[in-house]
Motif scaffolding. Structure first.
Motif, PDB file in Angstrom:
ATOM      1  N   LEU A  51       1.159  -1.058 -10.590  1.00 37.67           N
ATOM      2  CA  LEU A  51       0.953  -1.165  -9.142  1.00 37.67           C
ATOM      3  C   LEU A  51       0.016  -0.080  -8.628  1.00 37.67           C
ATOM      4  CD1 LEU A  51       4.573  -2.028  -7.966  1.00 37.67           C
ATOM      5  CD2 LEU A  51       2.588  -3.544  -7.974  1.00 37.67           C
ATOM      6  N   LEU A  52       0.150   1.134  -9.159  1.00 36.08           N
ATOM      7  CA  LEU A  52      -0.739   2.214  -8.725  1.00 36.08           C
ATOM      8  C   LEU A  52      -2.177   1.902  -9.106  1.00 36.08           C
ATOM      9  CD1 LEU A  52      -1.168   5.006  -7.495  1.00 36.08           C
ATOM     10  CD2 LEU A  52      -0.688   5.997  -9.737  1.00 36.08           C
ATOM     11  N   LEU A  53      -2.395   1.426 -10.321  1.00 38.32           N
ATOM     12  CA  LEU A  53      -3.750   1.085 -10.745  1.00 38.32           C
ATOM     13  C   LEU A  53      -4.310  -0.052  -9.886  1.00 38.32           C
ATOM     14  CD1 LEU A  53      -6.128   1.423 -12.639  1.00 38.32           C
ATOM     15  CD2 LEU A  53      -4.942  -0.035 -14.311  1.00 38.32           C
ATOM     16  N   ALA A  54      -3.465  -1.026  -9.530  1.00 40.38           N
ATOM     17  CA  ALA A  54      -3.921  -2.136  -8.694  1.00 40.38           C
ATOM     18  C   ALA A  54      -4.348  -1.642  -7.312  1.00 40.38           C
ATOM     19  CB  ALA A  54      -2.808  -3.172  -8.553  1.00 40.38           C
ATOM     20  N   GLU A  55      -3.579  -0.716  -6.720  1.00 44.99           N
ATOM     21  CA  GLU A  55      -3.965  -0.169  -5.410  1.00 44.99           C
ATOM     22  C   GLU A  55      -5.287   0.580  -5.502  1.00 44.99           C
ATOM     23  OE1 GLU A  55      -1.261   2.036  -3.067  1.00 44.99           O
ATOM     24  OE2 GLU A  55       0.422   0.674  -3.402  1.00 44.99           O
ATOM     25  N   ILE A  56      -5.440   1.377  -6.560  1.00 45.39           N
ATOM     26  CA  ILE A  56      -6.681   2.136  -6.717  1.00 45.39           C
ATOM     27  C   ILE A  56      -7.861   1.187  -6.897  1.00 45.39           C
ATOM     28  CG2 ILE A  56      -7.895   3.764  -8.218  1.00 45.39           C
ATOM     29  CD1 ILE A  56      -5.123   5.069  -8.745  1.00 45.39           C
ATOM     30  N   LEU A  57      -7.680   0.137  -7.678  1.00 43.64           N
ATOM     31  CA  LEU A  57      -8.747  -0.849  -7.860  1.00 43.64           C
ATOM     32  C   LEU A  57      -9.094  -1.513  -6.524  1.00 43.64           C
ATOM     33  CD1 LEU A  57      -7.607  -2.483 -11.219  1.00 43.64           C
ATOM     34  CD2 LEU A  57      -9.624  -1.052 -10.875  1.00 43.64           C
ATOM     35  N   THR A  58      -8.083  -1.777  -5.699  1.00 44.37           N
ATOM     36  CA  THR A  58      -8.332  -2.359  -4.373  1.00 44.37           C
ATOM     37  C   THR A  58      -9.167  -1.411  -3.521  1.00 44.37           C
ATOM     38  OG1 THR A  58      -6.272  -3.610  -4.444  1.00 44.37           O
ATOM     39  CG2 THR A  58      -7.228  -3.227  -2.272  1.00 44.37           C
ATOM     40  N   HIS A  59      -8.840  -0.124  -3.566  1.00 46.00           N
ATOM     41  CA  HIS A  59      -9.564   0.859  -2.757  1.00 46.00           C
ATOM     42  C   HIS A  59     -10.983   1.098  -3.273  1.00 46.00           C
ATOM     43  CE1 HIS A  59      -5.524   2.627  -1.223  1.00 46.00           C
ATOM     44  NE2 HIS A  59      -5.919   1.596  -0.520  1.00 46.00           N
TER      45      HIS A  59
END
Length: 873
Positions: A387-395
């Motif tokens: 989930l953290l990697l997904a948020e960073i990819l979104t940003h």
């Protein structure tokens, strides 16, 4: 690159020296080698026209020992030992050709190297009033005569520090004649520490090594910027003479810089730290957690790290990592550094430590955060890491990759918070990233309606998406409970408050409630800054809206000060979101103050610095860039900027301003009826969406282009919704144009000038001249025209083309001005007729009247006459 670099920045220092020289007082410019002392003095001389009459004197590093060495041309070896400084000064004065009653301007290079007798001569010339001295020197022990120049009041000390980061960026872009991305500019500024000589060496080395490359829109670094051989050898020469224990200690400092003072003392010993400090081999600066040590110059540390054997460097950094992690409350920056050192050493296998560092890195650098989160995902495959990697990819704008990553998650394993994290990624991807804010808002609304226990974070996100979808009233309804109830305020999660503030502050701004927008922004900014790792764009976005609110109130000084603080924070933190937003805000200030050329450079810099996450703002920034290009007369550049973003995401709130940029281009092309229609239509769209500040700006533009009577009523109605006095000034301007009231226009020109809106002040003064001339008041017309010329001289760019010849105070009709301007720029009679929808004969009739009124005989004299230049008749 050119052999001689252009002069950039140092505005305050140059202005001070100008005023000193004008008053007969000299200046002693002090600073470290290469800091730009000579360039500053040369620039002042060239700008004030004193370069040709200046006498030049040089200090000599290798002195011959001859008395009065700097003035050897006026004495002989036979009398050098016996003549007095007063006699040499008299001979120098006799040898200098100058108009009677004026002082000689003496430019002294390297005054710290003058022999004592030459320095005494210089002091005598200044004391006699026969010379004004502009001297450069190192800030070191000065010859007595030079030191007395400022002690006795004949010179003022000007201490020249490092160039600011924005000035460094301007200098690089001026030399390369193209934009440089923000990360690249920051890298060069940090390494050179504001020293132009070091900057030149670094830039040359990067170009020679093809490390600095052109990416189609901007220059960018394709790797670590190299250090030139010359700089490397200078550093190595100094370090080579150090005892082994000193060099070893410096290697430790360089490996971990900046190094907390306590850790440095623990590793090196207090006596060694004191010795390094005494020899100026290290520098001590205040950090957030206390004093920090670094190498005396960033390039010293870089050379030391390059020359330290790899295994020793690895050992030092692993030892430092253990000490940083063992701290009672390690700073986010230290957590990130320690994790990266372990990652580079192949020892990053602790998922908890990697996740903590990745979360901390989101407030430092998103690419670093991604690297650490990806490693945590690889090591553990945990839900938290995914989930953290997904948020960073979104940003970072890679929503498709984030979606693919989360698609494989087992639904049964997800908590409510996990599901909301996925909704966040999807809504941001579908909303802000594509510009379809309505779809993003509906996605969040669906979750909120179906899950009564949904968190305030989703509600805050919903408010932000509604605001960007031009549904301001709804955005306030959602954001209000999270922002405006003091008793409950601190109970709300700061992440939720940050999202709500983006929506609430934005909604208040677009509704014209600029004061309330500022109050909300100031109330929530501390929280937004504290949760930057979760909402990395939050604080910078709120600051941007606050700056725009100040601009709409006519508070240009406050807006500029706020934007400069944001820029300083961006440079200090290397914040990828704050940097471009600060450039945008400063560009808006520049446009208002009549500096479209400066605004154009800032907006180009802003565009190339945008992160992938910010691509939904490309169209809006391009529209502002087009307006700046119009302001400097680059019409083809304006058209290219508008065309280039045709396929960019379209954010509903910003589309009216894009149309206003199109209208500005039409007006500059003298397609005035089209410009009026386009601007009035865009203003009407903004009014329908209750974006009252945009509506006011649009109707005012339509009035400037000739539609004042048609738009005055809707402009007045829109202005009633907008706080501050500036909107009222725009209404008064439109009313004066509609009434063709020259006295009202003269008064408005004074009001705009007093408020710092120089470009508009110059335009209004020109309109007053036109109105006076039309009424036969030619003396008043000439006074207004003179005021317009003075104001225009304080601005950059070109005057409004539909007011061509206004400063001549000649009573041309609006149609005659339009046709004269088109003919003056070279359009044929047939082309003018086709563009305006009239006959060629009508064009020729109008031109004949123009020639008669201007006192010229034909088209070949027209351009010069419109520019106010005398022509032979």
């Amino acid at each position: 690159m050119a052999d001689r670099w252009p002069f950039v920045g140092r505005v305050r220092e140059a202005a001070r020296i100008d005023s000193l020289v004008a008053s007969g007082v000299g200046a002693l410019v002090l600073g470290e080698p290469g800091i730009g002392k000579s360039a500053l003095v040369r620039h002042v001389c060239e700008r004030t026209g004193t370069s040709a009459r200046a006498e030049r004197v040089f200090g000599h590093a290798a002195s011959s020992g001859t008395p009065y060495e700097a003035f050897a041309a006026v004495i002989t070896s036979a009398d050098g030992a016996v003549v007095s400084p007063a006699e040499v000064a008299r001979r120098v004065d006799d040898a200098c050709a100058r108009p009677a009653g004026t002082a000689v301007l003496f430019v002294v290079e390297d005054a710290h190297l003058l022999d004592e007798r030459s320095a005494q001569v210089l002091l005598q010339l200044a004391a006699d009033g026969t010379a004004t001295v502009l001297a450069t020197a190192l800030d070191t022990d000065l010859p007595t005569g030079v030191a007395r120049l400022w002690r006795d009041g004949w010179c003022e000390r000007i201490e020249l520090g490092a160039m600011s980061d924005p000035d460094v960026a301007d200098l690089i872009e001026t030399v390369l004649d193209a934009p440089v991305d923000a990360v690249t500019a920051h890298a060069f500024a940090a390494r050179a520490e504001g020293n132009p000589l070091l900057l030149r060496e670094l830039l040359s080395a990067a170009l020679d090594a093809a490390t600095l490359v052109w990416r189609g829109t901007a220059w960018t670094l394709a790797g670590e910027p190299p250090v030139s051989t010359g700089i490397r050898e200078l550093v190595r020469t100094r370090l080579r003479a150090l005892p082994e224990q000193h060099r070893s200690a410096l290697e430790t400092v360089a490996a971990g810089e900046p190094l907390a003072l306590g850790i440095a003392v623990e590793l090196l010993g207090e006596a060694m730290v004191d010795e390094l400090d005494a020899q100026r081999l290290i520098t001590v600066r205040a950090g957030l957690a206390g004093p920090q040590l670094s190498s005396a110059h960033p390039l010293h540390g870089e050379v030391l790290r390059a020359d330290t054997p790899p295994l020793r460097l690895r050992r030092i950094r692993l030892s430092l990592a253990s000490r940083l992690e063992a701290a009672a409350t390690p700073s986010p920056h230290d957590l990130v550094r320690a994790a990266l050192w372990r990652l580079d050493s192949g020892q990053a296998d602790d998922p908890a430590r990697l996740l903590a560092a990745a979360r901390a890195a989101r407030s430092v650098r998103l690419d670093t955060a991604e690297r650490l989160a990806r490693r945590a995902h690889e090591v553990s495959g945990s839900l938290q890491a995914t989930l953290l990697l997904a948020e960073i990819l979104t940003h970072t704008g890679r929503t498709a990759e984030a979606k693919a990553l989360t698609a494989a998650l087992p639904p049964d394993s997800l908590t409510q918070a996990d599901r909301e994290a996925l909704v966040y990624c999807a809504a941001m991807g579908q909303g802000l990233m594509t510009g379809d804010t309505a779809a993003g808002a509906e996605l969040v609304a669906g979750v909120l309606s179906g899950v009564p226990a949904a968190s305030n974070r989703l509600r805050g996100l919903y408010a932000a998406l509604l605001a960007f979808d031009a549904r301001s009233a709804q955005a306030l309804d959602v954001a209000g409970p999270l922002l405006e109830h003091p008793a409950e305020y601190r109970a709300v999660d700061p992440v939720a408050r940050t999202f709500a503030a983006i929506g609430g502050v934005g909604a208040q701004y677009w509704l014209g409630h600029t004061r309330r927008a500022l109050e909300l922004a100031d109330a929530v900014l501390a929280d937004a800054a504290a949760v930057r790792e979760a909402v990395p764009f939050g604080a910078a976005g709120i600051e941007l809206i606050a700056c725009c609110a100040l601009l709409d109130e006519g508070e240009f000084d406050r807006a500029e000060a706020r934007a400069l603080r944001l820029q300083a924070r961006a440079a200090a933190d290397n914040d990828p979101f704050a940097g471009p937003r600060a450039e945008y805000c400063l560009a808006r200030v520049d446009l208002a103050r009549g500096r479209p050329g400066t605004a154009l450079r800032r907006l180009r810099r802003c565009l190339v610095a945008l992160t992938p996450f910010d691509q939904s703002f490309v169209r809006h920034i391009s529209s502002m860039l087009a307006r700046a290009a119009v302001g400097v007369g680059e019409l083809s550049g304006a058209a290219e900027a508008l065309d280039a973003c045709a396929d960019a995401p379209r954010m509903k709130t910003y589309e009216p301003e894009f149309e206003l940029a199109v209208a500005a281009l039409h007006a500059a092309e003298l397609r005035l009826p089209e410009a009026v229609d386009r601007a009035a239509w865009a203003a009407g769209v903004a009014a329908d969406r209750e974006q009252w500040n945009v509506a006011v700006a649009g109707y005012h533009d339509a009035a400037r282009y000739g539609g004042a009577r048609a738009v005055l009523l809707p402009l007045r109605a829109a202005a009633t919704h907008v706080d501050g006095t500036f909107a009222r000034c725009l209404v008064d301007h439109a009313a004066a144009l509609a009434a063709r009231d020259p006295a009202a226009l003269d008064e408005l020109a004074r009001r705009f000038d007093a408020g710092g809106v120089l470009a508009l002040a110059a335009e209004v003064a020109a309109e007053a001249a036109v109105a006076h001339a039309a009424a036969g008041q030619f003396r008043a017309a000439r006074a207004s025209a003179a005021r317009s010329r003075i104001l225009r001289a304080r601005c950059e760019g070109v005057p409004a083309p539909w007011l061509a010849g206004a400063e001549l105070a000649v009573p041309l009709t609006p149609r005659e001005r339009q046709i004269a301007a088109l003919a003056g720029r070279g359009d044929s009679d047939a082309a003018i007729a086709g563009g305006l929808g009239i006959s060629t004969r009508t064009v020729q009739t109008h031109l004949a009247r123009v020639y008669s009124k201007l006192g010229i005989s034909g088209r070949h004299q027209l351009a010069a006459r419109l520019a106010g230049e005398p022509v032979a008749t």
